[in-house]
Design an enzyme around this catalytic site. Structure first.
Site, PDB file in Angstrom:
ATOM      1  N   CYS A 114       0.812  -1.223   0.000  1.00 13.60           N
ATOM      2  CA  CYS A 114       0.000   0.000   0.000  1.00 13.60           C
ATOM      3  C   CYS A 114       0.844   1.272   0.000  1.00 13.60           C
ATOM      4  CB  CYS A 114      -0.937   0.004   1.202  1.00 13.60           C
ATOM      5  SG  CYS A 114      -2.096  -1.393   1.230  1.00 13.60           S
ATOM      6  N   HIS A 250      -3.247   7.434   1.948  1.00 16.06           N
ATOM      7  CA  HIS A 250      -3.642   6.103   1.490  1.00 16.06           C
ATOM      8  C   HIS A 250      -5.041   5.829   2.013  1.00 16.06           C
ATOM      9  CE1 HIS A 250      -3.968   1.915   0.787  1.00 16.06           C
ATOM     10  NE2 HIS A 250      -3.710   1.551   2.037  1.00 16.06           N
ATOM     11  N   ASN A 280     -10.059  -0.051  -0.353  1.00 13.04           N
ATOM     12  CA  ASN A 280      -8.594   0.012  -0.288  1.00 13.04           C
ATOM     13  C   ASN A 280      -8.032  -0.549  -1.591  1.00 13.04           C
ATOM     14  OD1 ASN A 280      -5.859  -0.341   0.194  1.00 13.04           O
ATOM     15  ND2 ASN A 280      -6.118  -1.147   2.264  1.00 13.04           N
TER      16      ASN A 280
END
EC number: 2.3.1.180
Length: 323
Positions: A114, A250, A280
């Protein structure tokens, strides 16, 4: 004069298939309220059969090139941040290079889960500042739907697919924080926490594997480390959180986003939030949010932006740039 890596184009791509939380109620002991309360996610996009990480990355890249008024042959390098490359090798970046018709320069992948896009941006900045490239396509692209365990309600409801891209170009600046472009970066990793978020497959197992996560532990690390790396990057840029126009984090979980903003002393009306629509998307989440934020009219030329991310490894980092 000081050389700066300036964002001149941004774009994104999302698959057509939109999956609302209610769809998971058919196969899992979960519901829309439970998912929203714990993550802030309402829906996500899943890639169709035949749609790949590379094809999504190429689509986002075309949008970024179009905004910049540039052609693929103008690009010196491509960096793709991904944990879901279509093949073990060649890299997703070389596949994108071929799909765009770019026959010069070089291309490679960065894998920091990520945090990948932040790591890729930092690499691209270094290439430009060292004179090895003048134009770099930096892409985050993921197909996490292909590494989900659909029986694990704690993970499979959180992730989505998509891609975002920015074109960085070398431009002269004055050497102050008023310059457009990347002003500072901060990268970190700590392999002692490798078991908190991982995929249990790979060449050593002969399987693709599934994503596994200790969510509570990841959350505990996330807010502290994200606020710390953002603060370090801001200090290196010679600015403070009060100077920031937009935090583009993020998009993992609304509680992490809110907790980090609070720790930085930044109000949520200065945070670009897309997690409710995308879930996500790992390395794609920041460039997706940058592109959506720009399209919404939130992020404008001259705005001071800080991006921060944390992912498996653990790996985390931040970039401060002036749009």
């Amino acid at each position: 004069m000081t050389l700066r890596a300036v964002v001149t184009g941004v774009g994104h791509y999302l698959p057509d298939r939109i999956v609302p939380n209610s769809e998971f109620e058919k196969t899992l002991d979960t519901n829309d309220e439970w998912i929203r309360a714990r993550s802030g996610i309402e829906r996500r996009h899943f890639a169709a059969e035949g749609e790949t990480t590379a094809s999504m990355a190429a689509a986002a890249s075309r949008a970024a090139l179009s905004m910049a008024g540039a052609e693929a042959q103008d690009v010196d390098a491509i960096i793709v941040a991904t944990s879901t490359a279509d093949l073990t090798f060649p890299s997703a970046a070389t596949m994108v290079q071929a799909e765009l018709g770019m026959t010069r320069g070089f291309a490679f992948d960065v894998q920091a889960v990520c945090a990948g896009f932040v790591f890729a941006l930092s690499n691209a900045n270094a290439l430009i500042l060292s004179g090895q490239a003048r134009r770099v396509l930096v892409i985050g692209a993921e197909a996490f739907s292909r590494i989900m365990d659909w029986t694990d309600r704690s993970t499979c409801v959180l992730f989505g697919d998509g891609a975002g891209a920015v074109l960085l170009e070398a431009q002269d600046g004055t050497g102050t924080s008023a310059d457009r472009g990347i002003l500072s970066t901060d990268l970190n990793s700590d392999g002692r926490h490798k078991d908190l978020l991982y995929v249990d497959g790979g060449v050593s197992t002969g399987t693709t594997g599934y994503l596994r996560m200790q969510g509570n532990q990841v959350f505990r690390h996330a807010v502290e480390k994200l606020a710390a790396t953002a603060t370090t990057a801001l200090e290196r840029a010679g600015v403070s959180a009060s100077d920031v126009d937009w935090v583009v984090p993020h998009q993992a979980n609304i509680r992490i986003i809110q907790g980090t903003a609070k720790k930085l002393g930044v109000s949520m009306d200065r945070v670009v939030v897309t997690v409710q629509d995308h879930g996500n998307t790992s390395a794609a989440s920041i460039p997706l949010a940058l592109s959506v934020g720009h399209a919404r009219g939130q992020i404008k030329q001259g705005d001071l932006v800080v991006t921060e991310a944390i992912g498996g490894g653990l790996a985390w980092g931040a970039v401060v740039l002036r749009w």
